[in-house]
Design a protein around this motif. Structure first.
Motif, PDB file in Angstrom:
ATOM      1  N   PHE A 168       1.265 -36.230  18.240  1.00 35.57           N
ATOM      2  CA  PHE A 168       2.313 -35.221  18.253  1.00 35.57           C
ATOM      3  C   PHE A 168       2.004 -34.179  17.184  1.00 35.57           C
ATOM      4  O   PHE A 168       1.791 -34.513  16.019  1.00 35.57           O
ATOM      5  N   VAL A 169       1.970 -32.913  17.615  1.00 35.49           N
ATOM      6  CA  VAL A 169       1.759 -31.817  16.678  1.00 35.49           C
ATOM      7  C   VAL A 169       3.101 -31.389  16.110  1.00 35.49           C
ATOM      8  O   VAL A 169       4.048 -31.118  16.851  1.00 35.49           O
ATOM      9  N   GLN A 170       3.192 -31.354  14.791  1.00 33.71           N
ATOM     10  CA  GLN A 170       4.396 -30.879  14.128  1.00 33.71           C
ATOM     11  C   GLN A 170       4.030 -29.695  13.238  1.00 33.71           C
ATOM     12  O   GLN A 170       3.172 -29.801  12.369  1.00 33.71           O
ATOM     13  N   GLY A 171       4.676 -28.566  13.505  1.00 29.93           N
ATOM     14  CA  GLY A 171       4.361 -27.356  12.776  1.00 29.93           C
ATOM     15  C   GLY A 171       5.151 -27.244  11.490  1.00 29.93           C
ATOM     16  O   GLY A 171       6.216 -27.833  11.339  1.00 29.93           O
ATOM     17  N   ALA A 172       4.607 -26.496  10.580  1.00 31.37           N
ATOM     18  CA  ALA A 172       5.292 -26.165   9.325  1.00 31.37           C
ATOM     19  C   ALA A 172       5.350 -24.644   9.217  1.00 31.37           C
ATOM     20  O   ALA A 172       4.858 -23.925  10.084  1.00 31.37           O
ATOM     21  N   LEU A 173       5.966 -24.149   8.157  1.00 29.48           N
ATOM     22  CA  LEU A 173       6.001 -22.715   7.959  1.00 29.48           C
ATOM     23  C   LEU A 173       4.585 -22.167   7.819  1.00 29.48           C
ATOM     24  O   LEU A 173       3.725 -22.778   7.183  1.00 29.48           O
ATOM     25  N   HIS A 174       4.343 -21.003   8.440  1.00 30.66           N
ATOM     26  CA  HIS A 174       3.021 -20.402   8.404  1.00 30.66           C
ATOM     27  C   HIS A 174       2.824 -19.598   7.119  1.00 30.66           C
ATOM     28  O   HIS A 174       3.757 -18.980   6.603  1.00 30.66           O
ATOM     29  N   ASP A 175       1.593 -19.618   6.625  1.00 31.18           N
ATOM     30  CA  ASP A 175       1.224 -18.710   5.548  1.00 31.18           C
ATOM     31  C   ASP A 175       0.738 -17.404   6.155  1.00 31.18           C
ATOM     32  O   ASP A 175       0.124 -17.383   7.227  1.00 31.18           O
ATOM     33  N   VAL A 176       1.018 -16.309   5.475  1.00 33.68           N
ATOM     34  CA  VAL A 176       0.668 -14.987   5.975  1.00 33.68           C
ATOM     35  C   VAL A 176      -0.060 -14.215   4.888  1.00 33.68           C
ATOM     36  O   VAL A 176       0.346 -14.232   3.722  1.00 33.68           O
ATOM     37  N   VAL A 177      -1.149 -13.567   5.281  1.00 31.85           N
ATOM     38  CA  VAL A 177      -1.842 -12.680   4.349  1.00 31.85           C
ATOM     39  C   VAL A 177      -1.007 -11.414   4.184  1.00 31.85           C
ATOM     40  O   VAL A 177      -0.723 -10.715   5.170  1.00 31.85           O
ATOM     41  N   PRO A 178      -0.548 -11.102   2.972  1.00 33.84           N
ATOM     42  CA  PRO A 178       0.323  -9.935   2.789  1.00 33.84           C
ATOM     43  C   PRO A 178      -0.443  -8.631   2.991  1.00 33.84           C
ATOM     44  O   PRO A 178      -1.434  -8.363   2.324  1.00 33.84           O
ATOM     45  N   GLU A 179       0.010  -7.835   3.934  1.00 33.28           N
ATOM     46  CA  GLU A 179      -0.565  -6.519   4.183  1.00 33.28           C
ATOM     47  C   GLU A 179       0.578  -5.543   4.417  1.00 33.28           C
ATOM     48  O   GLU A 179       1.502  -5.839   5.191  1.00 33.28           O
ATOM     49  N   ALA A 180       0.500  -4.389   3.798  1.00 30.49           N
ATOM     50  CA  ALA A 180       1.617  -3.446   3.825  1.00 30.49           C
ATOM     51  C   ALA A 180       1.947  -2.963   5.231  1.00 30.49           C
ATOM     52  O   ALA A 180       3.107  -2.713   5.549  1.00 30.49           O
ATOM     53  N   ASN A 181       0.948  -2.820   6.089  1.00 30.12           N
ATOM     54  CA  ASN A 181       1.171  -2.249   7.416  1.00 30.12           C
ATOM     55  C   ASN A 181       1.166  -3.300   8.515  1.00 30.12           C
ATOM     56  O   ASN A 181       0.999  -2.970   9.683  1.00 30.12           O
ATOM     57  N   SER A 182       1.375  -4.562   8.170  1.00 33.89           N
ATOM     58  CA  SER A 182       1.305  -5.625   9.180  1.00 33.89           C
ATOM     59  C   SER A 182       2.627  -5.760   9.923  1.00 33.89           C
ATOM     60  O   SER A 182       3.690  -5.333   9.444  1.00 33.89           O
ATOM     61  N   ASP A 183       2.545  -6.394  11.099  1.00 28.46           N
ATOM     62  CA  ASP A 183       3.765  -6.642  11.866  1.00 28.46           C
ATOM     63  C   ASP A 183       4.711  -7.568  11.106  1.00 28.46           C
ATOM     64  O   ASP A 183       5.930  -7.398  11.130  1.00 28.46           O
ATOM     65  N   TRP A 184       4.156  -8.554  10.412  1.00 28.60           N
ATOM     66  CA  TRP A 184       4.978  -9.474   9.640  1.00 28.60           C
ATOM     67  C   TRP A 184       5.752  -8.736   8.544  1.00 28.60           C
ATOM     68  O   TRP A 184       6.947  -8.956   8.347  1.00 28.60           O
ATOM     69  N   ALA A 185       5.062  -7.839   7.830  1.00 35.33           N
ATOM     70  CA  ALA A 185       5.723  -7.082   6.761  1.00 35.33           C
ATOM     71  C   ALA A 185       6.844  -6.210   7.316  1.00 35.33           C
ATOM     72  O   ALA A 185       7.910  -6.086   6.708  1.00 35.33           O
ATOM     73  N   ALA A 186       6.627  -5.618   8.485  1.00 31.01           N
ATOM     74  CA  ALA A 186       7.639  -4.739   9.068  1.00 31.01           C
ATOM     75  C   ALA A 186       8.915  -5.507   9.412  1.00 31.01           C
ATOM     76  O   ALA A 186      10.015  -5.053   9.079  1.00 31.01           O
ATOM     77  N   VAL A 187       8.773  -6.665  10.072  1.00 34.78           N
ATOM     78  CA  VAL A 187       9.989  -7.388  10.467  1.00 34.78           C
ATOM     79  C   VAL A 187      10.687  -7.984   9.254  1.00 34.78           C
ATOM     80  O   VAL A 187      11.912  -8.159   9.263  1.00 34.78           O
ATOM     81  N   GLN A 188       9.938  -8.290   8.181  1.00 39.63           N
ATOM     82  CA  GLN A 188      10.584  -8.762   6.963  1.00 39.63           C
ATOM     83  C   GLN A 188      11.475  -7.682   6.356  1.00 39.63           C
ATOM     84  O   GLN A 188      12.437  -7.988   5.656  1.00 39.63           O
ATOM     85  N   GLN A 189      11.163  -6.432   6.662  1.00 36.11           N
ATOM     86  CA  GLN A 189      11.973  -5.320   6.164  1.00 36.11           C
ATOM     87  C   GLN A 189      13.021  -4.869   7.187  1.00 36.11           C
ATOM     88  O   GLN A 189      13.657  -3.834   7.014  1.00 36.11           O
ATOM     89  N   GLY A 190      13.193  -5.655   8.251  1.00 35.27           N
ATOM     90  CA  GLY A 190      14.209  -5.342   9.247  1.00 35.27           C
ATOM     91  C   GLY A 190      13.847  -4.229  10.193  1.00 35.27           C
ATOM     92  O   GLY A 190      14.726  -3.593  10.779  1.00 35.27           O
ATOM     93  N   MET A 191      12.542  -3.970  10.384  1.00 27.06           N
ATOM     94  CA  MET A 191      12.104  -2.905  11.273  1.00 27.06           C
ATOM     95  C   MET A 191      11.516  -3.469  12.553  1.00 27.06           C
ATOM     96  O   MET A 191      10.992  -4.597  12.577  1.00 27.06           O
ATOM     97  N   ILE A 192      11.572  -2.682  13.612  1.00 29.06           N
ATOM     98  CA  ILE A 192      10.861  -3.026  14.836  1.00 29.06           C
ATOM     99  C   ILE A 192       9.379  -2.810  14.594  1.00 29.06           C
ATOM    100  O   ILE A 192       8.956  -1.757  14.115  1.00 29.06           O
ATOM    101  N   SER A 193       8.579  -3.813  14.930  1.00 31.65           N
ATOM    102  CA  SER A 193       7.122  -3.713  14.816  1.00 31.65           C
ATOM    103  C   SER A 193       6.523  -3.470  16.192  1.00 31.65           C
ATOM    104  O   SER A 193       6.824  -4.201  17.146  1.00 31.65           O
TER     105      SER A 193
END
Length: 246
Positions: free
Chosen positions: A197-222
């Motif tokens: 059984f695969v059990q996931g954990a929280l993902h690590d993310v490489v911080p980049e200013a223009n990434s989709d992850w950074a945008a949604v963390q700021q409440g923006m549509i990516s």
């Protein structure tokens, strides 16, 4: 405009139903989506078994195949749909960065782009509901003309929308690099089979200013434009290697 909706959550999922409701009065819209959840199927296509299409309601069809199969059948299948745009979603949860490698939602849009059709994958950028699908669907419905007019045959759009009831800012982004911290749990059954059984954990993310992850963390549509062709990004490590011949 003829728009086909598909997803990886199933034709009955609230996200695709919200999109259908938002679009049905402004264009010809048809749902052709899996008959069950097909999350994380990536770009699996059915080549050794038949696919079954069933009419569930007016303009709503289920398919026994995968999200990518649904796109193929929407374009080349027996329903004579002639799509101008294929929208995959709205997915239950985000598809950020390297998630799109695994995502059935992204694969349905990628398959459309491979067939030279405008395509959009849409996801709710949150892991917690209840989701405000209606607000996300209204944003997509308001921009269908742009999705078609600005489309090119080498890309599809991957859109992640915050789960917020407000006006959104929009940022054009690039996919983040995510690292997966999955673990495997096993159980040895009386039949001697080892069940994993695969059990996931929280993902690590490489911080980049223009990434989709950074945008949604700021409440923006990516909105990321995803290139559909495999590409070697300056990886020349093997150019001077002398490989051993058998």
């Amino acid at each position: 405009m003829n728009i086909i909706l598909t997803n990886d959550d199933g034709y009955f999922a609230p996200g695709i139903q919200a999109l259908y409701k938002a679009l049905k009065d402004k264009c010809n819209v048809t749902i052709l989506a899996p008959d069950r959840e097909r999350s994380a199927t990536s770009h699996w296509i059915s080549i050794r078994e038949p696919m079954v299409i069933k009419e569930q309601d007016k303009n709503i069809y289920s398919c026994s195949g995968t999200p990518a199969d649904c796109t193929t059948l929407a374009v080349k299948g027996p329903l004579d749909l002639n799509p101008d745009l294929i929208i995959s979603g709205i997915n239950n949860g985000p598809n950020l960065g390297t998630d799109i490698i695994y995502s059935g939602t992204a694969a349905a849009a990628r398959q459309a782009a491979l067939m030279s059709l405008p395509a959009v994958a849409v996801s709710m950028a949150s892991l917690r509901g209840p989701y405000n699908y209606e607000a996300a669907a209204q944003f997509i419905a308001a921009n269908t003309d742009i999705f078609v007019r600005k489309a090119d045959p080498d890309h599809f759009l991957n859109i992640n929308i915050p789960n917020l009831d407000k006006e959104y800012d929009v940022q054009i982004t690039t996919p983040a690099r995510r690292y997966y911290n999955d673990t495997i749990h096993t159980y040895t059954a009386p039949d001697k089979g080892v069940y994993c059984f695969v059990q996931g954990a929280l993902h690590d993310v490489v911080p980049e200013a223009n990434s989709d992850w950074a945008a949604v963390q700021q409440g923006m549509i990516s909105i990321s434009s995803i290139y559909i062709h495999p590409l070697n990004h300056d990886n020349n490590v093997y150019q001077k290697v002398e490989f051993t011949k058998p």
